[in-house]
Design a protein around this motif. Sequence first.
Motif, PDB file in Angstrom:
ATOM      1  N   ASP A 128       0.806  -1.225   0.000  1.00 17.64           N
ATOM      2  CA  ASP A 128       0.000   0.000   0.000  1.00 17.64           C
ATOM      3  C   ASP A 128       0.837   1.272   0.000  1.00 17.64           C
ATOM      4  OD1 ASP A 128      -2.094  -1.716   0.063  1.00 17.64           O
ATOM      5  OD2 ASP A 128      -2.604  -1.417   2.158  1.00 17.64           O
ATOM      6  N   LEU A 129       2.090   1.206   0.455  1.00 13.87           N
ATOM      7  CA  LEU A 129       2.940   2.394   0.412  1.00 13.87           C
ATOM      8  C   LEU A 129       3.898   2.378  -0.770  1.00 13.87           C
ATOM      9  CD1 LEU A 129       3.889   3.074   4.136  1.00 13.87           C
ATOM     10  CD2 LEU A 129       2.259   4.295   2.706  1.00 13.87           C
ATOM     11  N   ARG A 130       4.442   1.219  -1.083  1.00  6.64           N
ATOM     12  CA  ARG A 130       5.390   1.164  -2.194  1.00  6.64           C
ATOM     13  C   ARG A 130       4.728   1.497  -3.521  1.00  6.64           C
ATOM     14  NH1 ARG A 130       9.739  -3.780  -1.721  1.00  6.64           N
ATOM     15  NH2 ARG A 130      11.323  -2.593  -0.573  1.00  6.64           N
ATOM     16  N   GLY A 131       3.490   1.064  -3.699  1.00  4.32           N
ATOM     17  CA  GLY A 131       2.780   1.358  -4.945  1.00  4.32           C
ATOM     18  C   GLY A 131       2.661   2.847  -5.216  1.00  4.32           C
ATOM     19  N   PRO A 132       2.077   3.630  -4.292  1.00  2.00           N
ATOM     20  CA  PRO A 132       1.995   5.086  -4.521  1.00  2.00           C
ATOM     21  C   PRO A 132       3.354   5.758  -4.692  1.00  2.00           C
ATOM     22  CG  PRO A 132       0.513   4.419  -2.766  1.00  2.00           C
ATOM     23  CD  PRO A 132       1.332   3.212  -3.101  1.00  2.00           C
ATOM     24  N   MET A 133       4.364   5.312  -3.929  1.00  3.17           N
ATOM     25  CA  MET A 133       5.687   5.938  -4.072  1.00  3.17           C
ATOM     26  C   MET A 133       6.297   5.661  -5.437  1.00  3.17           C
ATOM     27  SD  MET A 133       7.663   5.873  -0.442  1.00  3.17           S
ATOM     28  CE  MET A 133       7.647   4.097  -0.278  1.00  3.17           C
ATOM     29  N   GLN A 134       6.057   4.465  -5.959  1.00  6.54           N
ATOM     30  CA  GLN A 134       6.545   4.148  -7.295  1.00  6.54           C
ATOM     31  C   GLN A 134       5.871   5.045  -8.336  1.00  6.54           C
ATOM     32  OE1 GLN A 134       8.988   2.240  -8.031  1.00  6.54           O
ATOM     33  NE2 GLN A 134       8.825   2.184 -10.264  1.00  6.54           N
ATOM     34  N   THR A 135       4.575   5.275  -8.168  1.00  5.16           N
ATOM     35  CA  THR A 135       3.845   6.166  -9.082  1.00  5.16           C
ATOM     36  C   THR A 135       4.407   7.581  -9.024  1.00  5.16           C
ATOM     37  OG1 THR A 135       1.841   4.843  -8.819  1.00  5.16           O
ATOM     38  CG2 THR A 135       1.576   7.087  -9.657  1.00  5.16           C
ATOM     39  N   ILE A 136       4.670   8.063  -7.823  1.00  5.61           N
ATOM     40  CA  ILE A 136       5.231   9.405  -7.657  1.00  5.61           C
ATOM     41  C   ILE A 136       6.597   9.487  -8.342  1.00  5.61           C
ATOM     42  CG2 ILE A 136       6.128  11.051  -5.976  1.00  5.61           C
ATOM     43  CD1 ILE A 136       3.948  10.024  -4.045  1.00  5.61           C
ATOM     44  N   SER A 137       7.438   8.472  -8.146  1.00  2.64           N
ATOM     45  CA  SER A 137       8.770   8.480  -8.753  1.00  2.64           C
ATOM     46  C   SER A 137       8.687   8.505 -10.279  1.00  2.64           C
ATOM     47  CB  SER A 137       9.559   7.248  -8.301  1.00  2.64           C
ATOM     48  OG  SER A 137       9.796   7.286  -6.922  1.00  2.64           O
ATOM     49  N   LEU A 138       7.808   7.695 -10.833  1.00  3.37           N
ATOM     50  CA  LEU A 138       7.662   7.673 -12.290  1.00  3.37           C
ATOM     51  C   LEU A 138       7.161   9.009 -12.813  1.00  3.37           C
ATOM     52  CD1 LEU A 138       6.108   4.110 -12.747  1.00  3.37           C
ATOM     53  CD2 LEU A 138       8.426   4.833 -13.352  1.00  3.37           C
ATOM     54  N   THR A 139       6.226   9.626 -12.084  1.00  5.97           N
ATOM     55  CA  THR A 139       5.702  10.939 -12.509  1.00  5.97           C
ATOM     56  C   THR A 139       6.797  11.992 -12.484  1.00  5.97           C
ATOM     57  OG1 THR A 139       3.526  10.345 -11.636  1.00  5.97           O
ATOM     58  CG2 THR A 139       3.948  12.682 -12.066  1.00  5.97           C
ATOM     59  N   LEU A 140       7.608  11.991 -11.432  1.00  6.69           N
ATOM     60  CA  LEU A 140       8.708  12.948 -11.346  1.00  6.69           C
ATOM     61  C   LEU A 140       9.714  12.737 -12.471  1.00  6.69           C
ATOM     62  CD1 LEU A 140       9.334  12.890  -7.485  1.00  6.69           C
ATOM     63  CD2 LEU A 140       8.263  14.720  -8.808  1.00  6.69           C
TER      64      LEU A 140
END
Length: 336
Positions: free
Chosen positions: A123-135
């Motif tokens: 539940d935390l790694r998924g959103p952080m991965q999305t944020i990293s890809l967006t950046l």
Amino acid sequence: MLAANPALPRAYRVEHVSTLRAGLDALRAETFEVALLDLGLPDAEGLEPVEAVHAQAPRLPLVVLSGQDDVDVAVAAMRRGAQEYLVKGQAEEQLLPRAIRYAVERKRSQDFEQMLVGVVSHDLRGPMQTISLTLDLFEDYDLGPDASGFLSRARRATHRARGLVDDLLDLTQIRLSGQLGVEPGPIDLAELVRQVVDEHRGGHPSRRIVLEAPERCPCEGDGRRLGQVVGNLLGNALQHGRGDHQITVRLEADADRCRLSFHNQGDPIPGPLRHRLFEPLERAAARGGSAQKGSLGLGLFIVREIIRAHQGRIDVRSSAEEGTVFSVSLPRHSSR
């Protein structure tokens, strides 16, 4: 095995079986509150019954009874799923109920930690991965100096957050299994160290990092985990070393062992703290309860556990004259 009596919430009944097969059958047929498992069953050897019971009922608190007063056997039983270990003949009248209560409470704690691992890892790694890809996508656009600065800070914050998640997962794995998993294979330790040093040089352009290493250093180890060791110890040297002094990373090897050292010149580590430095949260405790910003104070603890998993060792010496040196010794060939 103990089962709660549904008619009497505070009463329990005991079901006794004399073989592993009968015990597994009972676990399939009924729900129990706790199991007492004798390692001297006629149809099982060694720690086989511990593994079998844990596989059949992984949520069941398990107390192991054994005729062996052996610490290694006790630790092995706990790693295979037991919550408590008692030596037959030494289990006094008051000790057994206490052990049962402890096993139940410890199992509840382990279940909670496993749930936490699931939440953190998914539940935390998924959103952080999305944020990293967006950046990363924004790197293709000319956003101007102000926006680029915000983007860089966001990327660093995301990197720190991912590091915190990784540390929590490693800590939980160690607490649940008693050790950190490694996957040894052929690696070139010299190349791995060079890569990590180059990464830190790019992130700290104002600092001088000197690497003394042979061209190649083939050995066996878990490259990802050993990269974590090098990165953490180098980052530690950069954090605590004085900015006007160089950081020296040295790699040496002989036929049997590889030796790494990380030297920085800065305030010496106090003697009492050196003895506890590799315990979780100790560096934060030494600073009045506040760890470095973006850190849980777990880095050196996890470094030690990675090195232990490789059958290596880590030492530290620190003085005002010499500075601080972390020394790592690793076998060149895995015994796994």
